[in-house]
Scaffold this motif. Structure first.
Motif, PDB file in Angstrom:
ATOM      1  N   TRP A  23      -7.809   5.495 -10.256  1.00  0.00           N
ATOM      2  CA  TRP A  23      -7.589   3.992 -10.582  1.00  0.00           C
ATOM      3  C   TRP A  23      -6.549   3.729  -9.942  1.00  0.00           C
ATOM      4  CZ3 TRP A  23      -4.430   0.768 -13.939  1.00  0.00           C
ATOM      5  CH2 TRP A  23      -5.127  -0.600 -13.874  1.00  0.00           C
ATOM      6  N   VAL A  24      -5.374   3.637  -9.022  1.00  0.00           N
ATOM      7  CA  VAL A  24      -4.445   3.066  -8.123  1.00  0.00           C
ATOM      8  C   VAL A  24      -4.532   3.401  -7.068  1.00  0.00           C
ATOM      9  CG1 VAL A  24      -2.864   3.311  -6.941  1.00  0.00           C
ATOM     10  CG2 VAL A  24      -2.736   3.487  -9.568  1.00  0.00           C
ATOM     11  N   LEU A  25      -5.609   5.254  -6.599  1.00  0.00           N
ATOM     12  CA  LEU A  25      -6.189   5.207  -4.717  1.00  0.00           C
ATOM     13  C   LEU A  25      -7.066   3.838  -4.480  1.00  0.00           C
ATOM     14  CD1 LEU A  25      -5.641   8.279  -4.543  1.00  0.00           C
ATOM     15  CD2 LEU A  25      -4.253   7.330  -3.902  1.00  0.00           C
ATOM     16  N   ASN A  26      -7.924   3.561  -5.732  1.00  0.00           N
ATOM     17  CA  ASN A  26      -9.081   2.692  -5.577  1.00  0.00           C
ATOM     18  C   ASN A  26      -8.231   1.308  -5.443  1.00  0.00           C
ATOM     19  OD1 ASN A  26     -12.254   2.124  -6.115  1.00  0.00           O
ATOM     20  ND2 ASN A  26     -11.984   1.510  -7.742  1.00  0.00           N
ATOM     21  N   PHE A  27      -7.616   0.865  -6.511  1.00  0.00           N
ATOM     22  CA  PHE A  27      -7.699  -0.647  -5.786  1.00  0.00           C
ATOM     23  C   PHE A  27      -6.566  -0.454  -4.964  1.00  0.00           C
ATOM     24  CE2 PHE A  27      -4.974   0.064  -9.514  1.00  0.00           C
ATOM     25  CZ  PHE A  27      -3.217  -0.269  -8.769  1.00  0.00           C
ATOM     26  N   SER A  28      -6.290   0.238  -4.536  1.00  0.00           N
ATOM     27  CA  SER A  28      -5.386   0.416  -3.485  1.00  0.00           C
ATOM     28  C   SER A  28      -5.606  -0.052  -1.827  1.00  0.00           C
ATOM     29  CB  SER A  28      -4.520   1.483  -2.779  1.00  0.00           C
ATOM     30  OG  SER A  28      -3.335   1.854  -3.947  1.00  0.00           O
ATOM     31  N   ARG A  29      -7.359   1.023  -2.029  1.00  0.00           N
ATOM     32  CA  ARG A  29      -8.507   0.755  -1.243  1.00  0.00           C
ATOM     33  C   ARG A  29      -9.063  -0.078  -0.850  1.00  0.00           C
ATOM     34  NH1 ARG A  29     -13.124   4.143  -1.734  1.00  0.00           N
ATOM     35  NH2 ARG A  29     -14.400   2.444  -2.081  1.00  0.00           N
ATOM     36  N   LEU A  52      -7.157  -3.279  -2.085  1.00  0.00           N
ATOM     37  CA  LEU A  52      -6.575  -4.582  -0.846  1.00  0.00           C
ATOM     38  C   LEU A  52      -6.644  -3.935   0.416  1.00  0.00           C
ATOM     39  CD1 LEU A  52      -3.456  -3.890  -3.391  1.00  0.00           C
ATOM     40  CD2 LEU A  52      -4.783  -6.171  -3.182  1.00  0.00           C
ATOM     41  N   LEU A  53      -6.391  -3.027   0.691  1.00  0.00           N
ATOM     42  CA  LEU A  53      -6.647  -2.962   2.178  1.00  0.00           C
ATOM     43  C   LEU A  53      -7.923  -3.269   2.969  1.00  0.00           C
ATOM     44  CD1 LEU A  53      -5.743  -1.071   4.551  1.00  0.00           C
ATOM     45  CD2 LEU A  53      -7.284   0.632   4.524  1.00  0.00           C
ATOM     46  N   ASN A  54      -8.954  -3.675   2.006  1.00  0.00           N
ATOM     47  CA  ASN A  54     -10.081  -3.566   3.094  1.00  0.00           C
ATOM     48  C   ASN A  54     -10.651  -5.423   2.043  1.00  0.00           C
ATOM     49  OD1 ASN A  54     -10.944  -1.580   3.262  1.00  0.00           O
ATOM     50  ND2 ASN A  54     -12.136  -0.570   1.425  1.00  0.00           N
ATOM     51  N   ARG A  55      -9.274  -6.206   1.825  1.00  0.00           N
ATOM     52  CA  ARG A  55      -9.138  -7.288   1.473  1.00  0.00           C
ATOM     53  C   ARG A  55     -10.301  -8.171  -0.068  1.00  0.00           C
ATOM     54  NH1 ARG A  55      -7.968 -10.701   5.730  1.00  0.00           N
ATOM     55  NH2 ARG A  55      -9.061 -12.410   5.088  1.00  0.00           N
ATOM     56  N   LYS A  56     -10.366  -7.035  -0.827  1.00  0.00           N
ATOM     57  CA  LYS A  56     -10.876  -7.532  -1.799  1.00  0.00           C
ATOM     58  C   LYS A  56      -9.811  -7.901  -3.171  1.00  0.00           C
ATOM     59  CE  LYS A  56     -14.471  -5.905  -0.753  1.00  0.00           C
ATOM     60  NZ  LYS A  56     -15.704  -6.665  -0.311  1.00  0.00           N
ATOM     61  N   ARG A  57     -10.344  -8.922  -3.377  1.00  0.00           N
ATOM     62  CA  ARG A  57      -9.426  -9.915  -4.381  1.00  0.00           C
ATOM     63  C   ARG A  57      -8.924  -9.545  -5.627  1.00  0.00           C
ATOM     64  NH1 ARG A  57     -11.953 -15.734  -4.989  1.00  0.00           N
ATOM     65  NH2 ARG A  57     -12.019 -15.686  -3.278  1.00  0.00           N
ATOM     66  N   TRP A  58     -10.345  -8.865  -6.666  1.00  0.00           N
ATOM     67  CA  TRP A  58     -10.396  -8.361  -7.605  1.00  0.00           C
ATOM     68  C   TRP A  58      -9.073  -7.187  -7.363  1.00  0.00           C
ATOM     69  CZ3 TRP A  58     -10.205  -2.858  -7.366  1.00  0.00           C
ATOM     70  CH2 TRP A  58     -10.812  -2.270  -6.505  1.00  0.00           C
ATOM     71  N   ALA A  59      -8.674  -6.524  -6.202  1.00  0.00           N
ATOM     72  CA  ALA A  59      -7.852  -5.133  -6.571  1.00  0.00           C
ATOM     73  C   ALA A  59      -6.237  -5.569  -6.037  1.00  0.00           C
ATOM     74  CB  ALA A  59      -7.577  -5.029  -4.840  1.00  0.00           C
ATOM     75  N   ARG A  60      -6.235  -6.940  -6.126  1.00  0.00           N
ATOM     76  CA  ARG A  60      -4.958  -7.506  -6.314  1.00  0.00           C
ATOM     77  C   ARG A  60      -4.113  -8.130  -7.817  1.00  0.00           C
ATOM     78  NH1 ARG A  60      -6.209 -12.216  -2.890  1.00  0.00           N
ATOM     79  NH2 ARG A  60      -5.731 -13.536  -5.069  1.00  0.00           N
ATOM     80  N   SER A  61      -5.844  -8.069  -8.764  1.00  0.00           N
ATOM     81  CA  SER A  61      -4.921  -8.162 -10.456  1.00  0.00           C
ATOM     82  C   SER A  61      -4.992  -6.814 -10.859  1.00  0.00           C
ATOM     83  CB  SER A  61      -7.029  -8.525 -11.050  1.00  0.00           C
ATOM     84  OG  SER A  61      -7.209 -10.233 -10.742  1.00  0.00           O
ATOM     85  N   ALA A  62      -6.058  -5.595 -10.058  1.00  0.00           N
ATOM     86  CA  ALA A  62      -6.399  -4.365 -10.536  1.00  0.00           C
ATOM     87  C   ALA A  62      -4.526  -3.198 -10.619  1.00  0.00           C
ATOM     88  CB  ALA A  62      -6.973  -3.464 -10.356  1.00  0.00           C
ATOM     89  N   ALA A  63      -4.106  -4.447  -9.003  1.00  0.00           N
ATOM     90  CA  ALA A  63      -2.543  -4.015  -9.291  1.00  0.00           C
ATOM     91  C   ALA A  63      -1.497  -4.844  -9.781  1.00  0.00           C
ATOM     92  CB  ALA A  63      -2.608  -4.064  -7.443  1.00  0.00           C
ATOM     93  N   PHE A  64      -1.804  -6.030  -9.911  1.00  0.00           N
ATOM     94  CA  PHE A  64      -0.794  -6.402 -11.103  1.00  0.00           C
ATOM     95  C   PHE A  64      -1.052  -6.122 -12.025  1.00  0.00           C
ATOM     96  CE2 PHE A  64      -0.068 -10.028 -14.279  1.00  0.00           C
ATOM     97  CZ  PHE A  64       1.498 -10.799 -13.461  1.00  0.00           C
ATOM     98  N   LEU A 114       0.719  -1.054  -0.635  1.00  0.00           N
ATOM     99  CA  LEU A 114      -0.320   0.144   0.239  1.00  0.00           C
ATOM    100  C   LEU A 114       0.909   0.960  -0.075  1.00  0.00           C
ATOM    101  CD1 LEU A 114      -2.640  -1.532   2.618  1.00  0.00           C
ATOM    102  CD2 LEU A 114      -2.761  -0.604   0.023  1.00  0.00           C
ATOM    103  N   ILE A 115       1.699   1.462   0.491  1.00  0.00           N
ATOM    104  CA  ILE A 115       3.155   2.667   0.864  1.00  0.00           C
ATOM    105  C   ILE A 115       3.398   2.521  -0.718  1.00  0.00           C
ATOM    106  CG2 ILE A 115       4.774   3.368   1.390  1.00  0.00           C
ATOM    107  CD1 ILE A 115       4.131   1.753   3.816  1.00  0.00           C
ATOM    108  N   LEU A 116       4.074   1.352  -1.523  1.00  0.00           N
ATOM    109  CA  LEU A 116       4.148   1.866  -2.638  1.00  0.00           C
ATOM    110  C   LEU A 116       3.150   2.059  -3.807  1.00  0.00           C
ATOM    111  CD1 LEU A 116       6.718  -1.242  -2.719  1.00  0.00           C
ATOM    112  CD2 LEU A 116       7.262   0.822  -2.611  1.00  0.00           C
ATOM    113  N   LEU A 117       2.473   1.508  -3.375  1.00  0.00           N
ATOM    114  CA  LEU A 117       0.989   2.011  -4.026  1.00  0.00           C
ATOM    115  C   LEU A 117       0.845   3.209  -4.133  1.00  0.00           C
ATOM    116  CD1 LEU A 117      -1.059  -1.481  -4.887  1.00  0.00           C
ATOM    117  CD2 LEU A 117       0.502  -0.053  -6.566  1.00  0.00           C
ATOM    118  N   VAL A 118       0.381   4.136  -2.878  1.00  0.00           N
ATOM    119  CA  VAL A 118       0.567   5.178  -2.462  1.00  0.00           C
ATOM    120  C   VAL A 118       0.913   6.383  -3.610  1.00  0.00           C
ATOM    121  CG1 VAL A 118      -0.178   7.188  -0.996  1.00  0.00           C
ATOM    122  CG2 VAL A 118      -1.418   4.928  -0.847  1.00  0.00           C
TER     123      VAL A 118
END
Length: 137
Positions: free
Chosen positions: A60-66, A68-80, A15-19
């Motif tokens: 978009w980056v802030l959205n999928f970072s949030r 990840l923080l909320n444990r959503k598996r879709w966010a890993r795909s977006a981050a990747f 999350l720190i790296l994504l922010v």
């Protein structure tokens, strides 16, 4: 929403790296905005397009970072996917001459770190909650 302090250490690092990536995108946005208002652009249409692209990417980056923080598996795909885009941009910058090589190397390095962390078993376990619309068994 789960507090940042309750997230596992590896998720916090991701999350720190994504922010940090989102902050760089915000800086790009404001740099482009300054160029637009000061008249230092080649094409107003290209400048406006890049402004919209930088702003949308930051959101978009802030959205999928949030996510990840909320444990959503879709966010890993977006981050990747975001990291793959950054590797492509970084590789292109490395192929150029001058100081853009350093920028490209930093992009590739940070993206590599985030990808390795995203596939870490602790991060996968910590971000493996079903999405809101999924049915639970």
């Amino acid at each position: 929403m789960r507090p940042f302090s309750k997230a596992p250490a590896l998720v916090q690092i991701v999350l720190i790296l994504l922010v940090a990536e989102a902050l760089v995108l915000a800086a790009v946005f404001f740099t482009l905005l300054f160029e637009l208002f000061s008249g230092q652009f080649q094409s107003v249409y290209a400048e406006v397009f890049l402004l919209i692209l930088a702003a949308a990417s930051c959101v978009w980056v802030l959205n999928f970072s949030r996510g990840l923080l909320n444990r959503k598996r879709w966010a890993r795909s977006a981050a990747f996917f975001w990291q793959l885009l950054q590797v492509v941009v970084g590789a292109g910058a490395i192929a150029e001459t001058g100081t853009s090589r350093i920028f490209g190397a930093v992009l590739v390095l940070v993206s590599g770190i985030v990808v390795v962390l995203l596939f870490n078993s602790q991060v996968v376990a910590a971000t493996n909650e079903e999405t809101d619309g999924d049915l639970k068994n």
